[in-house]
Design an enzyme around this catalytic site. Structure first.
Site, short mmCIF file in Angstrom:
data_model
loop_
_atom_site.label_atom_id
_atom_site.label_comp_id
_atom_site.label_asym_id
_atom_site.label_seq_id
_atom_site.Cartn_x
_atom_site.Cartn_y
_atom_site.Cartn_z
N LEU A 102 6.17 5.42 5.40
CA LEU A 102 6.46 4.71 6.66
C LEU A 102 7.72 3.86 6.59
CD1 LEU A 102 2.85 4.04 7.88
CD2 LEU A 102 4.66 5.17 9.18
N ALA A 143 0.86 -1.19 0.00
CA ALA A 143 0.00 0.00 0.00
C ALA A 143 0.89 1.23 0.00
CB ALA A 143 -0.92 0.01 1.22
N PHE A 144 0.34 2.38 -0.40
CA PHE A 144 1.18 3.57 -0.58
C PHE A 144 1.73 4.09 0.74
CE2 PHE A 144 -0.11 7.87 0.64
CZ PHE A 144 -1.33 7.64 1.24
N LYS A 145 1.16 3.65 1.86
CA LYS A 145 1.67 4.08 3.17
C LYS A 145 3.17 3.75 3.32
CE LYS A 145 -2.51 5.09 5.03
NZ LYS A 145 -3.42 4.93 3.88
N ASP A 146 3.63 2.71 2.62
CA ASP A 146 5.05 2.33 2.69
C ASP A 146 5.97 3.46 2.22
OD1 ASP A 146 4.69 -0.30 3.63
OD2 ASP A 146 4.36 -1.04 1.59
#
Ligand SMILES: *Cc1c(COP(=O)(O)O)cnc(C)c1O
Length: 494
Positions: free
Chosen positions: A116, A110-113
């Site tokens: 994060l 997911a783009f959160k990577d």
């Protein structure tokens, strides 16, 4: 470069302090005191560089109290090995002059990577400057993607521990498996009996409980947050919009200086705000198109100037966008209208659940933003037609963005080259994606659905998801709301 609070510009801190503290004590969010600009010549030269060079260049303009070596180490640590595509955030053509920016090549798909993977590294450096010798305890309440991405980012990072709470029945089967099998020596995960709001409220309460804070402090520890209000999560997201533009220039799809539009599937307004900052820095962007699902609070706001969270909450097939309070909107309002207005509107939001911006601010918003929303059925139809007509399979969140963009293009005849942010792998939401392209599935478990999706699409399921099948469950626990404090204290080791 200093950072000021959106609610009080006399509060001024360094970038290290802004990242270390996460949120200003007055409840405001930290924003850079001025926006650095990037010239077309610089963009042209970045077009010849790789993602990590681009990241160092853009981040260095914001994080001025980090040394070149420190930034270099953070960027390498985040992006050198953990992504399945060496381009990190590849751009692929969907059709005509419409491009997809794939932000889901990281370890949790997911783009959160994108943010994060680097935030824990930035936080470690920041703490070494402004909070030396303190062990950081990260608390997260998650409805799915953030929790897993934060666990992956913070696992085995020195001087930190991370604890994630998720609602026992509020995440997808794949998301639950991703979290319960998490590896690392400083991680813990617990379900709570309740919904996402219960998890979030519980975490907020523990976060601000003075007694618990004192206990931690007496052990040399302090809480911190990996939430998207932290500037250390936003800055890395600005990078990929520059990178996408550079890729289009390098491929000859546009000339350096040509304008593009950017479409973003939006929840907390973090991802699209990063695109706004890129535009303010001088990236040639015409419109930012904000795409929402049935929780259309932002569509209404960006088109009428009325923000009203007093409305029905819908659970959709794009759960990471099921949000009624988009906390990063505060930064946009500060940028357009200043801190006095922000204070007034945020206090109305807290007391009435509603505020209306003035005509001048609305005019500025409409000059930059377009907005739209769509329901689950339209999203599924788009996923199916994209797949059939363009041979591109997207997830449900990206499906919302493509739907809203198609409607925008048909409505306005604006044929500016466009980048659409793709925020998750379709294999993370196999049930809904399969239903869209192959009809409803009965009696298949999660991995049977993944296999079927792989077969029909001729795509390979990303290794981090496929590999979950054989991983032992490390965190089967579930606690009551009232039991969260005990779980936190135990995990913090106090
Ligand atoms: C978090 C998330 C979003 C929403 O991003 P915001 O920055 O909160 O607007 C969209 N899609 C996916 C898959 C996400 O995980």
């Amino acid at each position: 470069m200093n950072y000021i609070s959106t609610r009080d510009p006399s509060v001024k801190v360094s970038s290290a302090k802004a990242i270390s503290e996460g949120i200003s004590a007055d409840g405001g969010l930290f924003v850079p005191e001025s926006i650095p600009s990037v010239s077309l010549d610089e963009i042209a030269s970045l077009a010849q560089a790789g993602y990590m060079e681009r990241a160092k260049n853009i981040l260095g303009r914001f994080l001025t109290d980090f040394t070149g070596e420190e930034l270099d180490a953070c960027v390498k640590g985040a992006y050198e090995t953990g992504f399945s595509d060496e381009r990190i955030a590849p751009v692929v053509r969907l059709r005509d002059n419409i491009y997809i920016l794939e932000l889901f090549k990281g370890p949790t798909c997911a783009f959160k990577d994108m943010a994060l993977q680097i935030l824990p590294r930035l936080l470690t450096v920041a703490n070494s400057k402004v909070a030396q010798g303190i062990e950081t305890v990260i608390l997260v309440a998650t409805s799915g993607d953030t929790g897993k991405a934060a666990l992956e980012g913070f696992k085995d990072v020195e001087n930190t521990r991370i604890l994630v709470f998720y609602p026992s029945d509020g995440v997808s089967a794949m998301q639950k498996l991703q979290m319960c099998t998490q590896e690392g020596n400083n991680v813990a995960v617990s379900a709570i009996r309740g919904n996402f709001d219960d998890a979030q409220n519980g975490v907020k309460k523990i976060f601000t409980d003075k007694r618990i804070g004192d206990i931690l402090r007496s052990h040399g520890k302090a809480f911190s947050s990996a939430n998207s209000i932290n500037w250390g999560r936003l800055a890395p997201q600005i990078v990929y919009y520059f990178s996408a533009y550079c890729d289009l220039v390098k491929a000859g799809s546009i000339r350096c200086g040509d304008k593009i539009n950017i479409t973003v599937p939006t929840g907390n307004f973090g991802n699209i705000l990063a695109a706004y900052y890129a535009r303010e820095m001088g990236l040639p962007v015409s419109k930012l198109i904000c795409a929402s699902n049935s929780n259309s609070v932002l569509t209404e706001f960006l088109t009428t100037g009325v923000y009203n969270r007093n409305r029905q909450f819908y659970t959709t097939i794009s759960p990471s966008m099921d949000i009624l309070i988009s906390s990063n909107l505060e930064r946009l309002l500060f940028s357009l209208a200043g801190s006095e207005k922000v204070k007034e509107w945020m206090s109305l939001l807290a007391s009435e659940g509603k505020y209306t911006v003035d005509a001048g601010t609305l005019a500025k918003i409409k000059d930059i933003f377009a907005a739209g929303f769509c329901g689950d059925d339209a999203t599924k139809r788009t996923i199916a037609s994209n797949f059939k007509e363009n041979g591109y399979l997207c997830d449900t969140h990206t499906g919302v963005a493509v739907t809203v963009y198609n409607e925008y293009r048909a409505r306005t005849n604006d044929t500016t080259p466009t980048v659409i942010a793709a925020t998750a792998s379709p294999f993370k939401f196999s049930a809904a994606v399969l239903e869209a392209i192959d009809g409803r599935q009965e009696g298949l478990d999660e991995f049977e659905m993944v296999d079927r999706l792989a077969r029909i699409s001729s795509l390979e399921c990303p290794a981090p998801l496929a590999g979950l099948k054989d991983k032992p469950v490390r965190f089967p626990g579930c606690c009551e709301k009232s039991g969260m404090e005990a779980v936190v204290l135990k995990m913090a080791g106090v």
